[in-house]
Scaffold this active site. Structure first.
Site, PDB file in Angstrom:
ATOM      1  CB  SER A  25      -0.912   0.011   1.230  1.00  0.00           C
ATOM      2  OG  SER A  25      -1.586   1.255   1.306  1.00  0.00           O
ATOM      3  CG  LEU A  26       1.708   3.420  -3.351  1.00  0.00           C
ATOM      4  CD1 LEU A  26       1.325   4.009  -4.702  1.00  0.00           C
ATOM      5  CD2 LEU A  26       3.214   3.484  -3.164  1.00  0.00           C
ATOM      6  CE  LYS A  76     -11.340  -0.129  -1.209  1.00  0.00           C
ATOM      7  NZ  LYS A  76     -11.287   0.613  -2.472  1.00  0.00           N
ATOM      8  CG  ASP A 112     -11.826   4.840  -4.152  1.00  0.00           C
ATOM      9  OD1 ASP A 112     -10.737   5.345  -3.814  1.00  0.00           O
ATOM     10  OD2 ASP A 112     -12.076   3.625  -4.041  1.00  0.00           O
ATOM     11  N   GLY A 136     -14.822  -0.622 -17.729  1.00  0.00           N
ATOM     12  CA  GLY A 136     -14.781  -1.430 -16.516  1.00  0.00           C
ATOM     13  C   GLY A 136     -16.022  -1.179 -15.690  1.00  0.00           C
ATOM     14  CB  ALA A 137     -18.741  -2.803 -14.711  1.00  0.00           C
ATOM     15  N   GLY A 138     -16.064  -2.582 -12.212  1.00  0.00           N
ATOM     16  CA  GLY A 138     -15.713  -3.066 -10.873  1.00  0.00           C
ATOM     17  C   GLY A 138     -15.836  -1.960  -9.837  1.00  0.00           C
ATOM     18  N   GLY A 139     -15.186  -2.173  -8.690  1.00  0.00           N
ATOM     19  CA  GLY A 139     -15.324  -1.243  -7.576  1.00  0.00           C
ATOM     20  C   GLY A 139     -14.927   0.177  -7.923  1.00  0.00           C
ATOM     21  CE1 TYR A 226      -0.972   2.290  -7.178  1.00  0.00           C
ATOM     22  CE2 TYR A 226      -3.264   2.842  -7.595  1.00  0.00           C
ATOM     23  CZ  TYR A 226      -2.301   2.163  -6.872  1.00  0.00           C
ATOM     24  OH  TYR A 226      -2.687   1.346  -5.852  1.00  0.00           O
ATOM     25  N   GLY A 247      -2.980   7.812 -13.026  1.00  0.00           N
ATOM     26  CA  GLY A 247      -3.747   7.272 -11.893  1.00  0.00           C
ATOM     27  C   GLY A 247      -3.324   7.841 -10.545  1.00  0.00           C
TER      28      GLY A 247
END
Ligand code: NAP
Length: 283
Positions: A25-26, A76, A112, A136-139, A226, A247
């Site tokens: 994680s950044l 999440k 987001d 796309g159709a994800g989160g 990204y 990104g």
């Protein structure tokens, strides 16, 4: 009791990220840079929380008096059920990426979509009244679709390989929502890649999510991937003179919302961007 990664177990942590895995994680680099720049004596940590254990993490947040948590995969949706209250954006999506305290109550937010739109506005893109295509159709796509409509986009067309998922994502944009196909992308002012195509270390690495010959200079392309910073899609935009956003903007601005919610201070976006870019560059 959660143990902060790479820190003494008794470190007093003000905020942190939960996920599994979380080492990549950044968020620690970005949020710690914000706290430091704001002159706050706050520590941000990463906590590896096993799938199904999100509630334990929220208990830790309460018992340790932490100001906030960032939430990443796979927690999440579980966190959205476990908090005391949801923001309107988190409620619409059913997923939470940021938890904040309001006294004894824990509030679940989803930053987001707002982070994505703020990054585009910072890049000079006017969102009201424009037509948008979201691949796309994800989160991530769902958060982007809902917020583009909230910001006044006239049309938000979802382009995804599974029609049922495309239609479900399009519903989040209300009357502006529709579905389309990849052949249509030339018609839209904004084209968003919310698929992982182009992402390093995946099947999509080195690939394009669309036919770049359909793009033109009257459009703006927004990349969500990204890693790498310069994706094949962004390289094609460069080559063809199509303005584009990386990104990193969304990554930083969604964290900026979290920092604002937790601290009440205006987030130092430039310092956060520098930290994100440096962390990505060191990979
Ligand atoms: P997700 O929930 O897994 O959704 C991915 C979407 O992309 C799905 O609709 C999936 O279709 C589609 N897809 C996957 N591979 C594809 C391919 N080869 N061709 C066409 N469509 C494909 O993932 P996510 O969480 O939305 O994340 C998507 C991307 O955004 C990731 O690269 C992630 O790192 C990035 N992201 C960036 C930020 C940021 O701050 N910049 C934030 C969140 C996410 P199916 O359902 O058919 O598999």
């Amino acid at each position: 009791m959660l143990i902060p990664l790479g820190m003494a177990p008794d470190t007093e942590v003000a905020a942190g990220v939960i996920g599994f895995p979380v080492r990549h994680s950044l968020s620690p680099a970005i949020c710690q840079a914000a706290f430091d720049k704001l002159g706050l004596d706050w520590i941000y940590a990463a906590f590896e929380v096993a799938p199904g254990d999100a509630e334990r993490a929220l208990h830790h947040m309460r018992s340790q008096g932490m100001a906030g948590l960032s939430v990443t995969m796979p927690h999440k949706a579980d966190v959205a059920v476990a908090v005391d209250e949801l923001s309107p954006a988190a409620s619409a999506l059913g997923v939470v990426n940021c938890v904040a305290r309001d006294g004894e109550r824990l509030i679940g937010h989803n930053t987001d979509g707002a982070g994505f739109c703020d990054a585009l506005v910072a890049d000079g893109v006017e969102l009201a009244g424009i037509g948008c295509a979201v691949l796309g159709a994800g989160g991530a796509a769902r958060a982007v679709v809902a917020e583009l409509a909230r910001r006044g986009a006239s049309e938000v067309a979802v382009i995804a390989r599974r029609p049922d998922r495309a239609a479900s994502a399009a519903e989040l944009a209300g009357s502006a929502g529709t579905t389309a196909s990849l052949a249509d992308i030339g018609q839209y002012r904004l084209v968003v890649n919310a698929t992982p195509v182009g992402m390093a270390e995946t099947d999509g690495a080195g690939k394009l999510p669309l036919d770049p010959s359909l793009l033109h200079s009257g459009q703006h392309v927004a990349e969500l991937v990204y890693n790498p910073l310069q994706t094949p899609l962004l390289a094609e935009c460069d080559r063809r003179g199509v303005p584009a956003s990386t990104g990193v903007g969304m990554l930083v601005h969604q964290a900026a919302h979290a920092v604002r919610i937790w601290t009440g201070f205006e987030p130092p976006v430039a310092a956060m961007t520098a930290a994100a870019t440096a962390a990505l560059g060191s990979r």
